[in-house]
Scaffold this active site. Sequence first.
Site, mmCIF file in Angstrom:
data_model
loop_
_atom_site.group_PDB
_atom_site.id
_atom_site.type_symbol
_atom_site.label_atom_id
_atom_site.label_comp_id
_atom_site.label_asym_id
_atom_site.label_seq_id
_atom_site.Cartn_x
_atom_site.Cartn_y
_atom_site.Cartn_z
ATOM 1 N N CYS A 66 57.926 -10.709 73.061
ATOM 2 C CA CYS A 66 56.889 -11.709 72.762
ATOM 3 C C CYS A 66 55.614 -11.533 73.575
ATOM 4 O O CYS A 66 54.670 -12.301 73.400
ATOM 5 C CB CYS A 66 57.459 -13.109 72.965
ATOM 6 S SG CYS A 66 58.902 -13.412 71.931
ATOM 7 N N HIS A 122 52.657 -20.275 77.123
ATOM 8 C CA HIS A 122 53.528 -19.581 76.173
ATOM 9 C C HIS A 122 54.299 -20.625 75.379
ATOM 10 O O HIS A 122 54.457 -20.501 74.169
ATOM 11 C CB HIS A 122 54.461 -18.637 76.926
ATOM 12 C CG HIS A 122 55.323 -17.815 76.034
ATOM 13 N ND1 HIS A 122 54.810 -16.985 75.063
ATOM 14 C CD2 HIS A 122 56.679 -17.694 75.951
ATOM 15 C CE1 HIS A 122 55.801 -16.381 74.423
ATOM 16 N NE2 HIS A 122 56.947 -16.810 74.935
ATOM 17 N N GLU A 180 58.013 -22.452 82.749
ATOM 18 C CA GLU A 180 56.567 -22.283 82.759
ATOM 19 C C GLU A 180 55.878 -23.459 83.453
ATOM 20 O O GLU A 180 54.867 -23.270 84.145
ATOM 21 C CB GLU A 180 56.040 -22.120 81.333
ATOM 22 C CG GLU A 180 54.591 -21.672 81.296
ATOM 23 C CD GLU A 180 54.133 -21.244 79.915
ATOM 24 O OE1 GLU A 180 53.032 -20.677 79.816
ATOM 25 O OE2 GLU A 180 54.871 -21.464 78.924
ATOM 26 N N PHE A 233 61.448 -11.701 76.127
ATOM 27 C CA PHE A 233 62.803 -11.296 76.490
ATOM 28 C C PHE A 233 62.754 -10.092 77.432
ATOM 29 O O PHE A 233 61.849 -9.264 77.367
ATOM 30 C CB PHE A 233 63.588 -10.918 75.234
ATOM 31 C CG PHE A 233 64.151 -12.090 74.470
ATOM 32 C CD1 PHE A 233 63.937 -13.390 74.876
ATOM 33 C CD2 PHE A 233 64.904 -11.878 73.328
ATOM 34 C CE1 PHE A 233 64.459 -14.460 74.175
ATOM 35 C CE2 PHE A 233 65.437 -12.939 72.617
ATOM 36 C CZ PHE A 233 65.223 -14.234 73.034
#
Length: 401
Positions: free
Chosen positions: A168, A297, A308, A389
């Site tokens: 990602c 994100h 985060e 990932f």
Amino acid sequence: MSGRASPWPLAISARTVVTALGAGVEPLRAALRDRISGLAPARFPSAPDGIWTGEVPGLEEAAPPPGLAGFDCRNNRLAELALRADGFAEAVRAAVARHGAHRVAVVVGTSTAGIEETEQAYRRRPEGQAELPADFDYRRTHDLQALPQYLQARLGLSGPALVISTACTSGARAIMEAATLIAAGVADAVVAGGVDSLCRLTLQGFNALELLSRGPTRPCAGDRDGITIGEAAGLLLLERPADAPPGATLLLGAGASSDGHHMSSPHPEGLGAVSAMRAALDSAGIAPEEIGYVNLHGTGTRANDAMEDRAVHHLFGAAVPCSSTKGWTGHTLGASGAIEAVIGALCVEEGLVPGCLRVDQPDPEFRSAIATANRATPLQRVLSNSFGFGGSNCSLVIGRA
């Protein structure tokens, strides 16, 4: 980048996006302003029951030109739709006139590339046949390199053509690597960004991990329950500021890290995320207090959003507004970093902090300044985060000098 010229800043000479909101920057800009989501109950074949997706409309009419018909697949159709929007192909042609076709590179990110074409080929096999159909063209559809090869051929370019596949973070890392090519003198302009399309592997894979939301994703909400997968294409034309249109929004810096904590779970304290954000700020030569907004994100999963929040609070405290825009587009995986780089540029240009969609109150355990409603405020610089990932992390700084 010790021993080498700094690549920063770079100008975003042109940009184009295709999301579930439609083709082009204007539908995205209007949706952000008016708080209209592109997510809807899934219609994609073989999608798990009860989920939502961010499916792009209009792909039926987005076939490649006849001379490039061998590249036809869902992923390349997304790229084609992006090339037709926002005057992007024309802007690239102007860059070719300035620099020469051999001095314009392509660096794009994707995660699953054209695997949906392979899924269709597999289903088309006659009963009892092990081999895929003879008309299936793996190299120009499924292969990771098919995307940059298509863009290069479609735009008439002859510079380097590279693909980045770091889950990602792919779209954001492609932008960062594009800057490296310009700094190294390999290219004078780069078509950079990311494209990722819906496919059965992605939808069923995230479903098997129990990460899909049962409704539209709600990042940062206390009762968030997962991701809504979207598809998208986001492309930027990057050049040195002297070669760009006057007043172009700038890419001021970027930072990346790889914490390798776990194959699919983020480091719980966000150590790699902090490292990437700090590196981005350092490369831009700015302090945390010079950031006006953080585009998270923010996938909507319990673990990612909590990590985060800790990482952002570590650097910014509760002084900088932050939010996730995936409630508009869904999580577009390898395209998300590029889409959100464009969103960051729009936020600077519009003076807009877009509050998280469908979230009345943020998670009460969060300590960073989560925005849940749009607010108008002058913005000079935005930080955009992408995490993936395998512990891949990337942050971009976008704004004014």
